[in-house]
Design a protein around this motif. Structure first.
Motif, short mmCIF file in Angstrom:
data_model
loop_
_atom_site.label_atom_id
_atom_site.label_comp_id
_atom_site.label_asym_id
_atom_site.label_seq_id
_atom_site.Cartn_x
_atom_site.Cartn_y
_atom_site.Cartn_z
N GLY A 66 -3.98 3.70 4.78
CA GLY A 66 -4.42 2.34 5.35
C GLY A 66 -4.57 1.32 4.31
N ILE A 67 -4.06 1.76 3.15
CA ILE A 67 -4.08 0.81 2.01
C ILE A 67 -3.12 -0.54 2.27
CG2 ILE A 67 -3.81 0.50 -0.66
CD1 ILE A 67 -4.88 3.08 -0.89
N PRO A 68 -3.59 -1.81 2.10
CA PRO A 68 -2.54 -2.95 2.51
C PRO A 68 -1.14 -2.89 1.94
CG PRO A 68 -4.85 -3.52 1.87
CD PRO A 68 -4.82 -2.21 1.59
N THR A 69 -0.90 -2.40 0.69
CA THR A 69 0.22 -2.42 0.15
C THR A 69 1.27 -1.17 0.71
OG1 THR A 69 -0.60 -1.20 -1.80
CG2 THR A 69 -0.42 -3.61 -1.85
N ARG A 70 0.78 -0.42 1.62
CA ARG A 70 1.52 0.84 2.00
C ARG A 70 1.92 0.88 3.45
NH1 ARG A 70 -2.46 5.39 -1.19
NH2 ARG A 70 -1.72 4.59 -3.40
N ASP A 84 -2.22 9.96 -4.87
CA ASP A 84 -3.71 10.84 -4.86
C ASP A 84 -4.37 10.10 -6.11
OD1 ASP A 84 -3.93 12.80 -2.78
OD2 ASP A 84 -2.02 13.58 -3.78
N HIS A 85 -3.89 9.04 -6.66
CA HIS A 85 -4.59 8.64 -7.96
C HIS A 85 -5.79 7.64 -7.36
CE1 HIS A 85 -4.42 5.71 -11.51
NE2 HIS A 85 -5.41 6.63 -11.68
N VAL A 86 -5.60 7.24 -6.12
CA VAL A 86 -6.58 6.12 -5.70
C VAL A 86 -7.18 6.61 -4.32
CG1 VAL A 86 -5.23 4.23 -6.56
CG2 VAL A 86 -4.67 5.25 -4.37
#
Length: 336
Positions: A194-198, A334-336
């Motif tokens: 759900g991250i905006p840049t993905r 998986d870093h974030v």
């Protein structure tokens, strides 16, 4: 600087100040848009403030390095890794030792947490090398040479958000693969997608979910499913501007995709690593191999350099039945 620098965990009330610094460094200075806290929600949240290590000049935050603790599956063992992000110093204070203070504190914090090793990604390796970090591990970076014709792949590909499926369905597919990589929850998968840049695509076979791919910029950071559905997903992604796809090192799907699509595969290091607790790390490796640490070349007399090379290896290594180097994969996803 005023009365000297202090380093320690970020306080909850300081999160807005930290957010401002990080956005100045990683958004404004790079002439881009967005909010770093929104791009890395697993790292920047109230529950992780103890692992957001900040350098203060008086009451002002002037530097930072964050730790995102992630469990990593390997055979019957689980390693604990610290994925490092947001390392920075305020622009006018760079070169004054702030980054070194932050990273030394991060190393101490990882020891306190009982982590096995740390991982980071950077274009400035020299700074981290001086602090003991080394490039190691490996991954396959598949470069898409041109937008290939889709052909009759047998798979229907569509955006996840236009399908009847959810991130949790992709999570179940990811878990079923059982790869030696980061273990995450269904909630974490939902947050990451759900991250905006993905954005994400799914591949269907007979109406059933057969694979998925997650895009960040021009790269597919994670792709799941067999080689056939992966090829179909790559074709669709390439038609929309994706130019690269990341696979674990020596992933058997890679050769099949190379034979089907116009791609070029490069082996690259997984990142920069730091062994934090060699006793814990070797104690987890030895039982899975039916050999002693000394037999594996990772005994207490091994130097740090030898230990790093033996456990994590380099990207040029070929597939082998040997237990070392570890065949683990840590995705930037998986870093974030």
């Amino acid at each position: 600087m005023g009365g000297g620098l202090a380093v320690g965990p970020c306080r909850p009330k300081e999160l807005p100040q930290l957010r401002k610094l990080l956005n100045e460094v990683f958004i404004t200075e790079r002439n881009t848009e967005g909010d770093l806290f929104n791009f890395a929600p697993l790292l920047y949240n109230d529950a992780n403030v103890e692992n957001l290590r900040v350098v203060r000049d008086g009451r002002t935050i002037v530097g930072h390095a964050g730790i995102c603790v992630r469990p990593i599956r390997w055979r019957g063992q689980v390693f604990q890794a610290g994925l490092i992000g947001g390392v920075c110093a305020r622009k006018d204070l760079r070169g004054t030792g702030i980054g070194t203070l932050a990273m030394e504190d991060v190393a101490q914090r990882m020891t306190e947490l009982g982590l096995d090793f740390g991982v980071l990604w950077t274009g400035s390796q020299g700074f981290y090398q001086r602090l003991g970090w080394r490039t190691a591990g490996g991954l396959c970076m598949m470069r898409i040479l041109e937008a290939a014709e889709g052909g009759a792949s047998g798979f229907e590909v569509m955006p996840l958000n236009e399908s009847p499926f959810r991130p949790e369905d992709c999570h179940r597919l990811h878990e079923a693969a059982g790869r030696n990589e980061v273990i995450r929850t269904a909630q974490e998968t939902r947050v990451q997608m759900g991250i905006p840049t993905r954005s994400a695509w799914i591949g269907l076979s007979g109406g059933h979910l057969a694979g998925y791919a997650v895009r960040a910029g021009e790269t597919l950071q994670e792709i799941e499913g067999d080689a056939g559905v992966c090829a179909a997903l790559i074709v669709r992604a390439a038609s929309e501007g994706v130019r690269r796809c990341v696979f674990p090192l020596n992933d058997p799907r890679v050769a099949a995709i190379e034979g089907a699509l116009p791609v070029c595969v490069e082996r690259r290091s997984m990142g920069m690593l730091l062994i934090v607790n060699r006793a814990s790390l070797t104690a987890k490796i030895a039982p899975e191999t039916c050999a002693t640490a000394a037999d594996l070349g990772i005994g207490p007399l091994s130097s740090a350099e030898v230990l790093m090379a033996r456990i994590f290896g380099q990207p040029e290594r070929e597939p082998s039945e040997e237990p070392l180097p570890l065949d683990i994969h840590i995705s930037y996803l998986d870093h974030v």
